[in-house]
Scaffold this motif. Structure first.
Motif, PDB file in Angstrom:
ATOM      1  N   VAL A 210       2.088  -8.793  26.184  1.00  0.00           N
ATOM      2  CA  VAL A 210       1.460  -8.371  27.615  1.00  0.00           C
ATOM      3  C   VAL A 210       0.583  -9.593  27.863  1.00  0.00           C
ATOM      4  O   VAL A 210       0.407  -9.953  29.071  1.00  0.00           O
ATOM      5  CB  VAL A 210       0.413  -7.394  27.130  1.00  0.00           C
ATOM      6  N   GLU A 211       0.216 -10.726  26.944  1.00  0.00           N
ATOM      7  CA  GLU A 211      -0.652 -11.660  27.392  1.00  0.00           C
ATOM      8  C   GLU A 211       0.373 -12.655  27.938  1.00  0.00           C
ATOM      9  O   GLU A 211      -0.096 -13.372  28.905  1.00  0.00           O
ATOM     10  CB  GLU A 211      -1.132 -12.425  26.232  1.00  0.00           C
ATOM     11  N   ARG A 212       1.628 -12.820  27.550  1.00  0.00           N
ATOM     12  CA  ARG A 212       2.477 -13.788  28.084  1.00  0.00           C
ATOM     13  C   ARG A 212       2.835 -13.253  29.545  1.00  0.00           C
ATOM     14  O   ARG A 212       2.818 -13.879  30.481  1.00  0.00           O
ATOM     15  CB  ARG A 212       3.823 -13.546  27.150  1.00  0.00           C
ATOM     16  N   LEU A 216       2.463 -15.041  33.513  1.00  0.00           N
ATOM     17  CA  LEU A 216       3.435 -14.965  34.171  1.00  0.00           C
ATOM     18  C   LEU A 216       3.152 -14.386  35.677  1.00  0.00           C
ATOM     19  O   LEU A 216       3.395 -15.100  36.711  1.00  0.00           O
ATOM     20  CB  LEU A 216       4.790 -14.421  33.708  1.00  0.00           C
ATOM     21  N   LEU A 217       2.450 -13.278  35.549  1.00  0.00           N
ATOM     22  CA  LEU A 217       1.830 -12.886  36.754  1.00  0.00           C
ATOM     23  C   LEU A 217       0.877 -13.699  37.481  1.00  0.00           C
ATOM     24  O   LEU A 217       0.797 -13.855  38.673  1.00  0.00           O
ATOM     25  CB  LEU A 217       1.451 -11.253  36.422  1.00  0.00           C
ATOM     26  N   GLN A 218       0.090 -14.362  36.784  1.00  0.00           N
ATOM     27  CA  GLN A 218      -0.873 -15.152  37.163  1.00  0.00           C
ATOM     28  C   GLN A 218      -0.298 -16.530  37.987  1.00  0.00           C
ATOM     29  O   GLN A 218      -0.503 -16.841  39.018  1.00  0.00           O
ATOM     30  CB  GLN A 218      -1.701 -15.800  36.225  1.00  0.00           C
ATOM     31  N   GLN A 255      -8.545 -11.778  31.900  1.00  0.00           N
ATOM     32  CA  GLN A 255      -8.653 -13.261  31.723  1.00  0.00           C
ATOM     33  C   GLN A 255      -7.774 -13.850  32.626  1.00  0.00           C
ATOM     34  O   GLN A 255      -8.090 -15.145  32.893  1.00  0.00           O
ATOM     35  CB  GLN A 255      -8.261 -13.490  30.227  1.00  0.00           C
ATOM     36  N   TYR A 256      -6.682 -13.539  32.996  1.00  0.00           N
ATOM     37  CA  TYR A 256      -5.888 -14.172  34.063  1.00  0.00           C
ATOM     38  C   TYR A 256      -6.016 -13.438  35.586  1.00  0.00           C
ATOM     39  O   TYR A 256      -5.203 -13.942  36.248  1.00  0.00           O
ATOM     40  CB  TYR A 256      -4.436 -13.912  33.581  1.00  0.00           C
ATOM     41  N   GLU A 257      -6.914 -12.667  35.856  1.00  0.00           N
ATOM     42  CA  GLU A 257      -7.142 -12.270  37.034  1.00  0.00           C
ATOM     43  C   GLU A 257      -6.063 -11.328  37.692  1.00  0.00           C
ATOM     44  O   GLU A 257      -5.610 -11.503  38.819  1.00  0.00           O
ATOM     45  CB  GLU A 257      -7.561 -13.271  38.099  1.00  0.00           C
ATOM     46  N   VAL A 258      -5.204 -10.691  36.619  1.00  0.00           N
ATOM     47  CA  VAL A 258      -4.225 -10.137  37.067  1.00  0.00           C
ATOM     48  C   VAL A 258      -4.632  -8.207  37.248  1.00  0.00           C
ATOM     49  O   VAL A 258      -5.336  -7.864  36.252  1.00  0.00           O
ATOM     50  CB  VAL A 258      -3.166 -10.120  36.210  1.00  0.00           C
ATOM     51  N   SER A 259      -4.212  -7.598  38.461  1.00  0.00           N
ATOM     52  CA  SER A 259      -4.518  -6.199  38.447  1.00  0.00           C
ATOM     53  C   SER A 259      -3.983  -5.504  37.337  1.00  0.00           C
ATOM     54  O   SER A 259      -2.782  -5.603  37.190  1.00  0.00           O
ATOM     55  CB  SER A 259      -4.436  -5.726  39.862  1.00  0.00           C
ATOM     56  N   PRO A 260      -4.577  -4.504  36.722  1.00  0.00           N
ATOM     57  CA  PRO A 260      -3.844  -3.589  35.744  1.00  0.00           C
ATOM     58  C   PRO A 260      -2.605  -2.830  36.498  1.00  0.00           C
ATOM     59  O   PRO A 260      -1.847  -2.279  35.832  1.00  0.00           O
ATOM     60  CB  PRO A 260      -5.209  -2.793  35.255  1.00  0.00           C
ATOM     61  N   ALA A 261      -2.850  -2.519  37.804  1.00  0.00           N
ATOM     62  CA  ALA A 261      -1.751  -1.776  38.378  1.00  0.00           C
ATOM     63  C   ALA A 261      -0.424  -2.591  38.531  1.00  0.00           C
ATOM     64  O   ALA A 261       0.545  -1.920  38.607  1.00  0.00           O
ATOM     65  CB  ALA A 261      -2.169  -1.373  40.010  1.00  0.00           C
ATOM     66  N   CYS A 262      -0.524  -3.951  38.131  1.00  0.00           N
ATOM     67  CA  CYS A 262       0.730  -4.824  37.788  1.00  0.00           C
ATOM     68  C   CYS A 262       1.576  -4.426  36.650  1.00  0.00           C
ATOM     69  O   CYS A 262       2.650  -5.080  36.441  1.00  0.00           O
ATOM     70  CB  CYS A 262       0.544  -6.189  38.247  1.00  0.00           C
ATOM     71  N   LEU A 263       1.030  -3.720  35.670  1.00  0.00           N
ATOM     72  CA  LEU A 263       1.527  -3.470  34.479  1.00  0.00           C
ATOM     73  C   LEU A 263       1.744  -2.151  34.201  1.00  0.00           C
ATOM     74  O   LEU A 263       0.900  -1.335  34.331  1.00  0.00           O
ATOM     75  CB  LEU A 263       0.753  -4.149  33.396  1.00  0.00           C
TER      76      LEU A 263
END
Length: 409
Positions: A210-212, A216-218, A255-263
């Motif tokens: 998930v962190e990886r 990647l999404l960031q 931490q990487y400013e990624v929306s939870p909806a992307c996962l």
């Protein structure tokens, strides 16, 4: 290093049909193939007893020992590789015989109803060997060492894109495997199964990937302006049994400013009254924290009707094999998934998985699936090529930097 040829055994009492199957098998270019032909089931059993076959192909309607008894005897010999049943019986009957074979221990079983095309035959072979490769247990001696290796960023994630079957627009990427520096490719679902018996190992693996994925999404957002790419990751009951694992996943995305909806998290394990309470707590957290929840392996996994009624799924993933038996039961029915409305899933998209050829795509469309994944839809994509895959316009040129996913589609 050159791979050893795959050994096929073909059993059919009719010479013309046996030679036809043998000729069709010779078109299989994925591996070199060695073929042994038999008209007598007893002789075929003696040869199987000597070992070495990767695939047994058999008819059902034969004089003397019929195909059902032949399969039962094959299983008694301890053969567990793969079986392809070819017969003129109807799909429901062949599905029942296929289920019998699986329950006897021949885990990788497919069937073809006569008449069939050479393309359908080769597609069945591809499907068989794809499943055999996925189910092959990875050779791992020390789980702690493996987790340390994965935590050290020494792997490459590989994804299966899901696309609209109507216009091939990209919908999401599903994590399928991890490739290690020594060339080993670890199917993610098999890796989870391997770690399930080791306390907290599945949760540790989930947090690593998930962190990886968050990084990647960031990178996609910062370098290409792509901020709505979706990644889906398989989970099992061992993941759900871990306290606070999804809280930590949420923190990694923050931490990487990624929306939870992307996962999204793909669940194939069914839950019941005996499941740990923390499993249900974590299902609630997945939704509360803004992640997506997908039902994986519909018709094949251990998800039950009660799971579909109770768990808040956002998407249903249906393997090609499940679509095939649904067709055998219902015929081609574009409303085959209308029952999902009864489960409160009227808006949940249905994604057909494991589509290996155009025939599989046609079946998925005929059964009302809006999305599809598999080699016939899009090949496996390493994480380093994700940006090009997202930016590519079906039938056109890549979209310019700064375009959103919707514009790139």
């Amino acid at each position: 290093m050159e791979l050893k040829p795959k050994r096929f055994l073909i059993l059919d009492d009719q010479l013309v049909l046996r030679k036809l199957i043998s000729r069709q098998a010779s078109f299989f270019s994925r591996f070199a193939v060695e073929i042994d032909e038999f008209s007598d089931p007893a002789e075929a059993l003696r040869s199987i007893g000597e070992g070495g076959y990767h695939l047994v192909i058999t008819d059902i309607g034969m004089p003397g020992m019929n195909g059902i008894d032949f399969i039962k005897n094959v299983a008694r010999l301890g053969y567990q590789s793969a079986l392809l049943i070819i017969s003129g019986y109807d799909g429901k009957t062949l599905q029942t015989i296929s289920d019998m074979s699986i329950n006897l221990g021949i885990g990788c079983t497919r069937f073809l109803s006569k008449p069939y095309s050479a393309e359908a035959f080769v597609a069945s072979l591809n499907s068989i060997f794809n499943e055999m490769e996925r189910s092959a247990a990875p050779k791992i001696g020390d789980v702690a060492q493996l987790l340390a290796e994965l935590g050290g960023e020494s792997f490459v994630m590989e994804f299966a894109p899901a696309r609209s079957l109507a216009n091939r627009k990209l919908a999401s990427f599903s994590l399928r495997s991890l490739r290690l520096p020594d060339g080993r490719r670890l199917a993610f679902d098999r890796l989870l199964a391997l770690l399930a018996g080791r306390r907290m190992a599945s949760a540790a693996l989930l947090e690593i990937v998930v962190e990886r994925a968050a990084r990647l999404l960031q990178h996609l957002r910062v370098s290409a302006g792509i901020d709505d790419c979706r990644v889906d990751i398989r989970i099992d009951e061992a993941c759900l049994c871990a306290d606070n694992v999804f809280d930590r996943c949420f923190m990694a995305l923050q931490q990487y400013e990624v929306s939870p909806a992307c996962l999204g998290f793909e669940l194939a394990d069914g839950l019941n009254r005996r499941s740990d309470a923390v499993c249900f707590e974590n299902i609630s957290k997945i939704k509360y924290l803004g992640f997506r929840l997908l039902a994986d392996g519909f018709g094949q996994g251990s998800l039950t009707i009660s799971n579909l009624l109770r768990l808040p799924f956002d998407q249903i993933n249906v393997p090609l094999e499940a679509l095939q038996w649904m067709k055998a039961l219902l015929g081609e029915d574009p409303g085959a998934f209308r029952l999902l409305k009864s489960f409160g899933l009227a808006q949940a998209p249905v994604c057909a998985t494991g589509l290996e050829d155009e025939e599989g795509i046609a079946l998925a469309k005929a059964m009302g699936c809006g999305l599809g994944a598999g080699d016939a839809v899009s090949m496996i994509v390493p994480e380093g090529e994700l940006q090009q895959e997202v930016a590519a316009v079906p039938g056109g040129s890549p979209a310019p930097n700064g375009s959103s996913v919707e514009e790139a589609r």
